[in-house]
Each structure stands twice: as structure tokens, then as C-alpha cells.
Design an enzyme around this catalytic site. Structure first.
Site, PDB file in Angstrom:
ATOM      1  CB  SER A 124      -0.859  -0.018   1.261  1.00 49.19           C
ATOM      2  OG  SER A 124      -1.419   1.246   1.497  1.00 49.19           O
ATOM      3  CE1 TYR A 149      -3.730  -2.615   5.524  1.00 53.65           C
ATOM      4  CE2 TYR A 149      -3.388  -0.238   5.483  1.00 53.65           C
ATOM      5  CZ  TYR A 149      -3.591  -1.428   4.817  1.00 53.65           C
ATOM      6  OH  TYR A 149      -3.627  -1.433   3.452  1.00 53.65           O
ATOM      7  CE  LYS A 153      -1.443  -4.743   3.363  1.00 54.25           C
ATOM      8  NZ  LYS A 153      -1.659  -6.056   2.770  1.00 54.25           N
TER       9      LYS A 153
END
Ligand code: UD1
Length: 344
Positions: A124, A149, A153
Site C-alpha cells: 500500500s 496496519y 505492509k
């Protein structure tokens, strides 16, 4: 060639399944429906005219994963399955680290055990934070993640990179997605947020459909053309096609260990207000919205430099913001019709 698609019933995964089939690959879906819905499989069947091979399993389950690899002869995998809600990750960091890191490690280990080399990983643009210079290139330094989160990644990218540097027999591409929006033009599959949507476009379509009273624009005092945040909104079908190109690139690489990163966006930014106005224009409706305070953790502006993905993968975004917003609205309308017919 069979391709394992973890999270294949999710938003980006389901659209990628269609593009894989169109390109001659044989996708096999693995999903545990923790953040997706079985109805997606019916939508895929309607679009494709046939079922897609599917396993209901958790990709954190070593025995289940091993059994699937024993049964299927995969040529590669695309790893979408992950928890992805930024706010929830702040509240439940251990759950996020456990789930997102374990599944990536286990998938890599299982791929190695079964001699499956090619992995496309869903990353992302969140790994860039608020970059100093725009547009961001793949060489733009990553900044400390704003959320667990986002950190999962960045860590998963590093896990894959380190394995490749250690000469593990892995060829992998991490795709750094910008803001995926839209839906399949058929209106049969699209985004299915659980509960109140955190993302802009599902909130817009649910407001237009009358499910939400009003959209709040989070801040209009940013240093941008109209004061609202700037993002690079990419149609999910375009994004899905980038995965096919990534697999093709992995197939074409002759070395046994390879890792690279690609931005996947349109290359230009739109403000939140531009999205709202375009949505109103193309769908001929008025949206109830008002300006509210900034949302903590939002970056002011970010959009991709896409030269690398254009030149090396031969991929570029084709669909416009207007098409994305028409498709998103068609999907939302179909969804509401389906719900009405079920409740009748
Ligand atoms: C978020 C995540 C990103 C993730 C992506 C997945 C953060 C900080 N980042 O991106 O890591 O990969 O989702 O799609 O959460 N907005 C409103 N009103 C709303 C909802 C959103 O004004 O009700 C604005 C936001 O302030 C932002 C823009 O719309 O400026 C886009 O927001 P959103 O769709 O949530 O995506 P990101 O925050 O960019």
C-alpha cells in the site's frame, strides 16, 4: 497455470480473479470470509458463466494451506488476504500483527516447500506516509507507519525482500496500491464494507443510496487546490490488471531470486471535493455532505509516479475517475436492489 489467490473473495481479489482468467491463468480462491461475503462467488459465477475453484480456509492454518498446495499444482500466488482497517488496527494491534505477518510467513514457507516461486504481494502507498516530494516514486523513502496496519505492509515487504536477499528461491513483486475505487462494470461485484465504511467512495455511494444521512468531508484547510486532501484514485479493474502484468513479469525473470516494488496508481491526484463533484455530475444526483474536522492520521496529499510500472510492466491505468464513480454507483444500486428483493 494455476494461481493461488488468497483473499480472492475480497474487493481487489475478486476483480483480479476475472482478469487472471481473461489472461489464461487458472485462479484458485482461498478465503475465510472474515472480511468478505459468499455472495461474491455468485457474482463471479454470473460474470464468468462458471464457478471458480475455491477453498474456504484461513491462510494462517498450516495444515489447510499445505493440503491445498499438495492438491493443486500452483505456478504462483497472489497474497491479498489481510486485515485492512486502519482504525481497527490501532485498537487491536496484536491481532493485526499476528494475522498479517503470520499469513505472509506461512505462505512463503509453504511456497518454498512446494517449489512454487512466484508471489505477488498486496502492499500500500501507506508505507510512504506524507512524503516530502510528490509524486512518490518507488525510491521515495518509506516513513514510520501511522498505524499497525500500515506497519504490517512495510514489515511484510521486508520479510519478502530479506528472503530474496538470502537467495531463497522466491521471485516476488510488491504492488503498492494507491486508492482503489470503482467496481466491475457489470455491477455484479464491488466493494462490500462491513459496517460503516471508513473509505471515501463506499461512504459516498451509501449516502447517495440513503443508507447514510450525510458524508462528512474530513477537513478543508489543507494546502491543496480546494483545501481537501488529494489522493490517487485507481479503478479496481485497472488495479486487477496490474497483478496479471506482475505475474507475467515474474514468469519472464530467469533468475531464481528476485524482488521488486511497483507503485500502482493513475499518476495524478484528485481532491475529495473533486471526487464528490464528479460523482454528482456523472450520476446526475446531489450528495448530502458537509465539511467537518480533519481525520487524525490522514496525509494531506499523495499520488504516484507511475513511470516504472508503465515502462517495466507495460501497465497503465486506463479508466477515468468518472468511470470509476459510475461503476461504484451502479454496484451500490444493484446491491440495494438485491437486498430489497431478498427481504421481499
Ligand atoms: C486508507 C488507508 C490506507 C489504505 C486505504 C485502503 C489511512 C490513513 N490510510 O487510505 O492505508 O491502504 O485506505 O483503501 O487510513 N474522507 C472523507 N470522508 C469520509 C471518508 C474519507 O473526507 O467519510 C477523505 C479522507 O479524509 C481522505 C480521502 O477521503 O482524505 C480518502 O480516504 P480513504 O478512502 O479512507 O483512504 P485513505 O485514507 O487515503
Amino acid at each position: 497455470m494455476k494461481i493461488l489467490v488468497t483473499g480472492g473473495a475480497g474487493f481487489i481479489g475478486s476483480h483480479t480473479v476475472i482478469e487472471l482468467l481473461g489472461a489464461g491463468y487458472e485462479p484458485v480462491i482461498l478465503d475465510n470470509f472474515s472480511n468478505s461475503n459468499r455472495s461474491v462467488l455468485a457474482g463471479l459465477r454470473q460474470i464468468l458463466g462458471h464457478d471458480v475453484p475455491f477453498y474456504e480456509a484461513d491462510c494462517n492454518d498450516p495444515e489447510a494451506l499445505n493440503a491445498i498446495f499438495e492438491k493443486e499444482n500452483f505456478g504462483g500466488a497472489i497474497h491479498f488476504a489481510a486485515h485492512k482497517a486502519v482504525g481497527e488496527s490501532v485498537a487491536k494491534p496484536l491481532m493485526y500483527y499476528r494475522n498479517n505477518l503470520d499469513s505472509t510467513l506461512l505462505l512463503l514457507e509453504t511456497m518454498q516447500q512446494h517449489g512454487v516461486p512466484n508471489l505477488v504481494f498486496s502492499s500500500s502507498c501507506t508505507v510512504y506516509g506524507q512524503p516530502e516530494h510528490l509524486p512518490v516514486t518507488e525510491d521515495t523513502p518509506r516513513l514510520p507507519a501511522q498505524s499497525p496496519y500500515g506497519n504490517t505492509k512495510a514489515i511484510c515487504e521486508d520479510i519478502i525482500r530479506d528472503a530474496v536477499y538470502a537467495k531463497a528461491p522466491i521471485k516476488s513483486i510488491a504492488l503498492r496500491y494507491f486508492n482503489p475505487i470503482g467496481a466491475h462494470p457489470s455491477g455484479l461485484i464491488g466493494e462490500l464494507p462491513l459496517g460503516v465504511p471508513g473509505n471515501l467512495v463506499p461512504f459516498i455511494t451509501q449516502t447517495a443510496a440513503g443508507l447514510r444521512e450525510k458524508l462528512t468531508v474530513f477537513g478543508n484547510d489543507y494546502n491543496t487546490p480546494d483545501g481537501t486532501c488529494v489522493r490517487d484514485f485507481i479503478h479496481v479493474v485497472d488495479l486487477a490488471k496490474a497483478h496479471v502484468q506482475a505475474l507475467r513479469l515474474l514468469d519472464s525473470r530467469e533468475e531464481t531470486s528476485y524482488y521488486d516494488i511497483f507503485n500502482v496508481g493513475t499518476g495524478h491526484g484528485n481532491t475529495v471535493l473533486e471526487v464528490i463533484k464528479t460523482f454528482e455530475e456523472v450520476n446526475q444526483l446531489k450528495l448530502n455532505y458537509s465539511i467537518g474536522p480533519r481525520r487524525p492520521g490522514d496525509v494531506e496529499k499523495i499520488y504516484a509516479q507511475v513511470d516504472k510500472v508503465n515502462n517495466v510492466m507495460g501497465w497503465r491505468a486506463e479508466k477515468t475517475l468518472a468511470e470509476s464513480l459510475q461503476d461504484a454507483w451502479r454496484w451500490e444500486q444493484n446491491l440495494q436492489k438485491q437486498k430489497t428483493s431478498v427481504s421481499e
